[in-house]
Design an enzyme around this catalytic site. Structure first.
Site, PDB file in Angstrom:
ATOM      1  CG  HIS A 115      -3.153 -12.740   2.397  1.00  0.00           C
ATOM      2  ND1 HIS A 115      -3.910 -11.447   2.555  1.00  0.00           N
ATOM      3  CD2 HIS A 115      -2.113 -13.641   3.255  1.00  0.00           C
ATOM      4  CE1 HIS A 115      -3.574 -11.660   3.454  1.00  0.00           C
ATOM      5  NE2 HIS A 115      -2.697 -12.415   4.234  1.00  0.00           N
TER       6      HIS A 115
ATOM      7  CD  GLU B 285      -5.389 -10.502   0.273  1.00  0.00           C
ATOM      8  OE1 GLU B 285      -4.897 -10.914  -0.302  1.00  0.00           O
ATOM      9  OE2 GLU B 285      -5.912 -11.955   1.664  1.00  0.00           O
TER      10      GLU B 285
ATOM     11  NE  ARG C 283      -3.601  -7.734   6.382  1.00  0.00           N
ATOM     12  CZ  ARG C 283      -3.324  -8.680   6.844  1.00  0.00           C
ATOM     13  NH1 ARG C 283      -2.410  -9.175   6.082  1.00  0.00           N
ATOM     14  NH2 ARG C 283      -4.185  -9.403   7.581  1.00  0.00           N
TER      15      ARG C 283
HETATM   16  C1  DGY Z   1      -1.238 -12.007   8.806  1.00  0.00           C
HETATM   17  O1  DGY Z   1      -1.093 -12.820  10.016  1.00  0.00           O
HETATM   18  O2  DGY Z   1      -2.258 -11.004   9.043  1.00  0.00           O
HETATM   19  C2  DGY Z   1      -1.352 -12.714   7.570  1.00  0.00           C
HETATM   20  O3  DGY Z   1      -1.325 -12.139   6.819  1.00  0.00           O
HETATM   21  C3  DGY Z   1      -3.153 -13.663   7.758  1.00  0.00           C
HETATM   22  O4  DGY Z   1      -3.807 -13.353   8.387  1.00  0.00           O
END
Ligand code: DGY
Length: 321
Positions: free
Chosen positions: A287, A269, A240
């Site tokens: 992402h 983002e 993240r």
């Molecule tokens: C997650 O599953 O946390 C991925 O980053 C997509 O949201």
């Protein structure tokens, strides 16, 4: 179940997942994949028993407080749950679940892609070819950092971190890691454990982040910690964006303290820190860690397994609140 529960789905899910949802529930789907505002989610959830959201919808304490009283469960289509105020959900008696395990392989693939892409300057190279700016070859052209045999530091040796370690071993990388707890020797497979980040960081020629986003990890990779990395280290983040201090990372990339960074996730983002786009030593993805057909199906089915358990009166397998 006599009457089918009503489920609000906030984004377009894979076809097979939506088919199962529509078979077993009264599904309120989002075929056009609009990104709903919090107000829209609250409005569309009127009379719903459950919501299946993604990390693109935020469930702050205020949003949770305004959800219709009918909502019993938030079954996330994600492993990360930093978009949900878990304490607020718990206080309102709303069950929250996530989708662990099923995206570890896909996310580890992207972490390896980031390691390789950042080290070998793949973004710059692709740009040169695509824009017809590639003119020549010389021994000095596009020289990057070799990955093979280097020391890889992993922050967060959970499910994804452990798969990354296995993949990286195929590149003869030496695995070093920090986590809140040490793995059993079998799972460690020779990786070296450090009880603190202060001990880990000076050993990382590459550093990859796989810990969860939570108040304790916000801005974890800050200027002080970057300074502890060896000069010319490469930083990768597929967890993240909030775990990284963007000003500190971009400053270290500009100064040459870090050779490169490979990023799939960003604070705020898709409005990312502008310097990431301007720097040539960043390798940037949007992402896509879990974005494979296999994994997106598996995430959806896992979210539905959790819903099914709740509505059958059982404890869901992946309850986080
Ligand atoms: C997650 O599953 O946390 C991925 O980053 C997509 O949201």
């Amino acid at each position: 179940m006599s009457e089918k529960p009503v489920v609000l789905v906030t984004r377009k899910l894979p076809d097979a997942v939506e088919q199962r949802l529509s078979r077993d529930y009264v599904a309120r789907l989002n075929p056009d994949d609009h990104q709903y505002s919090s107000d829209q989610v609250i409005e569309l959830a009127a009379g719903a028993d459950a919501i299946v959201p993604c990390h693109t919808e935020r469930f702050t304490a205020e949003v949770i407080d305004r959800l219709p009283a009918t909502v019993r469960v938030i079954a996330n289509f994600s492993v990360g749950v930093d978009h949900v105020d878990l304490a607020a959900a718990k206080a309102r008696g709303i069950i929250v679940t996530n989708t662990p395990d099923v995206l570890s392989d896909a996310t580890a693939e992207v972490a390896m892609l980031l390691i390789l892409g950042a080290a070998r300057r793949a973004g710059e190279g692709e740009q040169l070819v695509r824009t017809r700016a590639w003119r020549d070859w010389s021994p000095a052209f596009m020289v990057g950092t070799q990955v093979t045999g280097k020391r890889l530091g992993i922050i967060g040796m959970g499910r994804v971190g452990q798969v990354v370690a296995r993949r990286a071993r195929a590149f003869d990388m030496e695995i070093h890691y920090h986590d809140v707890r040490r793995l059993e020797p079998e799972a460690e497979a020779g990786a070296r454990f450090y009880a603190t980040l202060d001990d880990l960081l000076p050993n990382c020629q590459f550093l990859t982040i796989h810990c969860p986003a939570m108040p304790g990890t916000d801005g974890l990779l800050d200027a002080g910690r970057i300074a502890q990395l060896p000069d010319g280290a490469i930083v990768v983040n597929a967890a993240r964006g909030t775990i990284v201090d963007d000003d500190a990372l971009t400053a270290a990339l500009k100064s040459g303290k870090l050779a490169a960074a490979g990023l799939d996730v960003y604070r705020g983002e898709p409005d990312i820190h502008p310097a990431y786009r301007e720097l040539s030593n960043t390798f940037l993805l949007p992402h896509i860690g879990s974005a494979t057909h296999e994994t997106r199906d598996a995430m959806g089915f896992r979210a539905l397994d959790n819903l099914d358990a709740v509505f059958a009166g059982h404890e869901p397998g992946d309850r986080v609140a």
